[in-house]
Write a protein that holds these residues in place. Structure first.
Motif: not given
Length: 215
Positions: A27, A31, A47, A98, A102, A117, A119
């Motif tokens: 993970t 990043f 992501l 993750l 995040t 972001v 996910l």
């Protein structure tokens, strides 16, 4: 969307990863890549978590379609149950790391100020398709979600299409390891919904320019 091979039979699954590496390193790689993109000006990131690899014929515990050996793993051990369980443990653990990482990196550590972001839960999407393939695929000729279209011998020298490639939209899997073209189409359609902010498979996090944090 990186690193799926890191869970496979040439890495974590068979304890063949680089010495000292753990799931957290997987993970962290995401990043680290985001750091470089952010430094170049990127502010919007999408992501993907890891797909349910324990459902792929390469790793599945399935007496009909879980393969005892494949061209990608010719010396595969015979205990398919142990393989599937370990793969499930790995992918779900990495996805949980993750998910929480995040939130921490975006909202607490403020690693990328003013970044947005999303996910995308690829694991859940593919699990849903596997559980109810008729809702997503043409199931006129198939009954099992673990069917795959392109079959090869262990040496990878003799290959043939199931049904002579007449029903490509019926399969979840292209071969023992890779999703089919139809699956890629479904994923792309859902990603388009993610980018519109409308996907139930996505979580969204922002560190706003005015200091506001949203999730």
């Amino acid at each position: 969307m990186v690193g799926t091979n890191d869970f496979g039979n040439i890495a974590f699954l068979t304890d063949s990863q680089v010495a000292g590496k753990v799931l957290r390193d997987y993970t962290q790689c995401l990043f680290d890549v985001m750091d470089r993109l952010y430094a170049s000006g990127a502010r919007h990131f999408l992501l993907f978590n890891t797909m349910p690899l324990h459902l792929a014929p390469q790793y599945a515990n399935d007496t009909l379609h879980g393969r005892p050996a494949t061209r990608y793993w010719p010396d595969k051990p015979s205990n398919l149950t142990a393989i599937a369980i370990k793969m499930l443990q790995q992918t779900t653990s990495a996805n949980e790391i993750l998910r929480y990482q995040t939130v921490y990196e975006v909202l607490v550590a403020k690693r990328h100020p003013r970044a947005h972001v999303a996910l995308f839960d690829l694991f859940e999407l593919i699990s849903d398709i596997y559980a109810d393939p008729a809702q997503y695929l043409n199931r006129s000729v198939l009954t099992k979600a673990s069917d795959y279209e392109h079959h090869c011998d262990v040496a990878g020298e003799v290959c043939a299409y199931e049904y002579d490639h007449a029903y490509p939209d019926s399969f979840m899997w292209w071969d023992e390891l890779h999703p089919s073209g139809k699956m890629h189409e479904i994923i792309a359609q859902e990603v388009a919904q993610v980018l519109e902010g409308q996907s139930r498979y996505a979580s969204y996090w922002s560190d706003g320019a005015d200091g506001r944090q949203t999730g």
